[in-house]
Design a protein around this motif. Structure first.
Motif, PDB file in Angstrom:
ATOM      1  N   GLU A  66       0.869  -1.183   0.000  1.00  0.00           N
ATOM      2  CA  GLU A  66       0.000   0.000   0.000  1.00  0.00           C
ATOM      3  C   GLU A  66       0.897   1.221   0.000  1.00  0.00           C
ATOM      4  OE1 GLU A  66      -2.033   3.437   1.387  1.00  0.00           O
ATOM      5  OE2 GLU A  66      -0.521   2.434   2.590  1.00  0.00           O
ATOM      6  N   TYR A  67       0.543   2.187  -0.817  1.00  0.00           N
ATOM      7  CA  TYR A  67       1.297   3.451  -0.875  1.00  0.00           C
ATOM      8  C   TYR A  67       0.324   4.548  -1.281  1.00  0.00           C
ATOM      9  CZ  TYR A  67       4.739   6.890  -2.597  1.00  0.00           C
ATOM     10  OH  TYR A  67       5.471   8.020  -2.822  1.00  0.00           O
ATOM     11  N   LYS A  68       0.268   5.595  -0.471  1.00  0.00           N
ATOM     12  CA  LYS A  68      -0.602   6.746  -0.716  1.00  0.00           C
ATOM     13  C   LYS A  68      -2.057   6.348  -0.969  1.00  0.00           C
ATOM     14  CE  LYS A  68       2.802  10.123  -2.147  1.00  0.00           C
ATOM     15  NZ  LYS A  68       3.122  11.183  -3.088  1.00  0.00           N
ATOM     16  N   GLY A  69      -2.532   5.374  -0.198  1.00  0.00           N
ATOM     17  CA  GLY A  69      -3.934   4.989  -0.251  1.00  0.00           C
ATOM     18  C   GLY A  69      -4.315   4.064  -1.387  1.00  0.00           C
ATOM     19  N   LYS A  84       9.293  -0.656  -2.431  1.00  0.00           N
ATOM     20  CA  LYS A  84       9.181  -0.299  -1.007  1.00  0.00           C
ATOM     21  C   LYS A  84      10.367   0.553  -0.548  1.00  0.00           C
ATOM     22  CE  LYS A  84       6.358  -3.797   1.223  1.00  0.00           C
ATOM     23  NZ  LYS A  84       6.410  -4.919   2.185  1.00  0.00           N
ATOM     24  N   ALA A  85      11.537   0.288  -1.098  1.00  0.00           N
ATOM     25  CA  ALA A  85      12.735   1.041  -0.708  1.00  0.00           C
ATOM     26  C   ALA A  85      12.672   2.484  -1.195  1.00  0.00           C
ATOM     27  CB  ALA A  85      13.987   0.355  -1.244  1.00  0.00           C
ATOM     28  N   THR A  86      12.152   2.710  -2.411  1.00  0.00           N
ATOM     29  CA  THR A  86      12.077   4.063  -2.976  1.00  0.00           C
ATOM     30  C   THR A  86      10.838   4.198  -3.858  1.00  0.00           C
ATOM     31  OG1 THR A  86      13.542   3.383  -4.760  1.00  0.00           O
ATOM     32  CG2 THR A  86      14.571   4.580  -2.930  1.00  0.00           C
ATOM     33  N   PRO A  87       9.665   4.260  -3.253  1.00  0.00           N
ATOM     34  CA  PRO A  87       8.442   4.336  -4.064  1.00  0.00           C
ATOM     35  C   PRO A  87       8.386   5.564  -4.966  1.00  0.00           C
ATOM     36  CG  PRO A  87       7.951   4.718  -1.745  1.00  0.00           C
ATOM     37  CD  PRO A  87       9.376   4.282  -1.830  1.00  0.00           C
ATOM     38  N   GLU A  88       8.934   6.676  -4.519  1.00  0.00           N
ATOM     39  CA  GLU A  88       8.902   7.895  -5.341  1.00  0.00           C
ATOM     40  C   GLU A  88       9.720   7.734  -6.622  1.00  0.00           C
ATOM     41  OE1 GLU A  88      12.196   7.896  -2.511  1.00  0.00           O
ATOM     42  OE2 GLU A  88      10.050   7.780  -2.121  1.00  0.00           O
ATOM     43  N   LYS A  89      10.660   6.819  -6.643  1.00  0.00           N
ATOM     44  CA  LYS A  89      11.458   6.556  -7.843  1.00  0.00           C
ATOM     45  C   LYS A  89      10.627   5.811  -8.893  1.00  0.00           C
ATOM     46  CE  LYS A  89      15.559   4.044  -9.404  1.00  0.00           C
ATOM     47  NZ  LYS A  89      16.745   3.281  -9.001  1.00  0.00           N
ATOM     48  N   TYR A  90       9.752   4.923  -8.444  1.00  0.00           N
ATOM     49  CA  TYR A  90       9.029   4.041  -9.360  1.00  0.00           C
ATOM     50  C   TYR A  90       7.566   4.429  -9.598  1.00  0.00           C
ATOM     51  CZ  TYR A  90      13.114   1.099  -8.798  1.00  0.00           C
ATOM     52  OH  TYR A  90      14.398   0.632  -8.788  1.00  0.00           O
ATOM     53  N   ALA A  91       6.979   5.160  -8.692  1.00  0.00           N
ATOM     54  CA  ALA A  91       5.575   5.562  -8.874  1.00  0.00           C
ATOM     55  C   ALA A  91       5.489   6.529 -10.054  1.00  0.00           C
ATOM     56  CB  ALA A  91       5.043   6.225  -7.613  1.00  0.00           C
ATOM     57  N   PRO A  92       4.429   6.428 -10.844  1.00  0.00           N
ATOM     58  CA  PRO A  92       4.312   7.357 -11.971  1.00  0.00           C
ATOM     59  C   PRO A  92       4.136   8.790 -11.490  1.00  0.00           C
ATOM     60  CG  PRO A  92       2.300   6.090 -11.726  1.00  0.00           C
ATOM     61  CD  PRO A  92       3.289   5.529 -10.752  1.00  0.00           C
TER      62      PRO A  92
END
Length: 154
Positions: A66-69, A84-92
């Motif tokens: 789960e990330y940002k709902g 999980k280690a760097t979601p901001e790197k992989y999230a669109p």
């Protein structure tokens, strides 16, 4: 009779307040785009795969976080761990909303099959027609979208 008028005024105020609260909640959009009947980010596609395999790959229900709902799925444990280690790197970017729409100060669904990785960031577009517009001047669109995000979802 005055009690009846008082109740009508109170009831009217309650209804007006409820409608106002509802309209505020409806206008705000979630930070991560998901369809109306799902909480899956990127329609269940593995966002790490865009970077490691240069193609969209459906995630597996066994590898989820789960990330940002929203629920994010991955094809394997390694991709899940990387996210999980760097979601901001992989999230669109722009929460998975269409990057071209955000650049134009609007929102639309992002299609996981209409994607671009540019300067290490993942961008989704609404459809192939929109993506062709996006690709012609993506740097300019990114600059505009960066200015508009996150205000377009508020």
């Amino acid at each position: 009779m005055t009690n009846l008028l008082s109740y009508k005024k109170i009831w009217g105020s309650v209804v007006a307040t409820i409608l106002m609260i509802f309209s505020l909640q409806v206008s705000a959009k979630p930070p991560i785009y998901t369809s109306y009947f799902s909480d899956l980010a990127v329609a269940g596609y593995d966002t790490v795969a865009y970077f490691t395999e240069s193609k969209p790959i459906k995630g597996n229900k066994r590898f989820v976080t789960e990330y940002k709902g929203a629920e994010w799925r991955f094809k394997n444990a390694d991709n899940l761990a990387a996210f999980k280690a760097t979601p901001e790197k992989y999230a669109p970017q722009y929460g998975g909303y269409c990057a071209w729409a955000v650049a134009n100060n609007d929102t639309a669904k992002g299609d996981p099959l209409q994607w671009t990785v540019h300067n290490g960031k993942l961008y989704l577009n609404y459809d192939a027609k929109v993506q062709s517009k996006w690709l012609k001047d993506k740097q300019s669109f990114i600059s505009s979208a960066d200015k508009n995000w996150p205000n377009v979802i508020k």
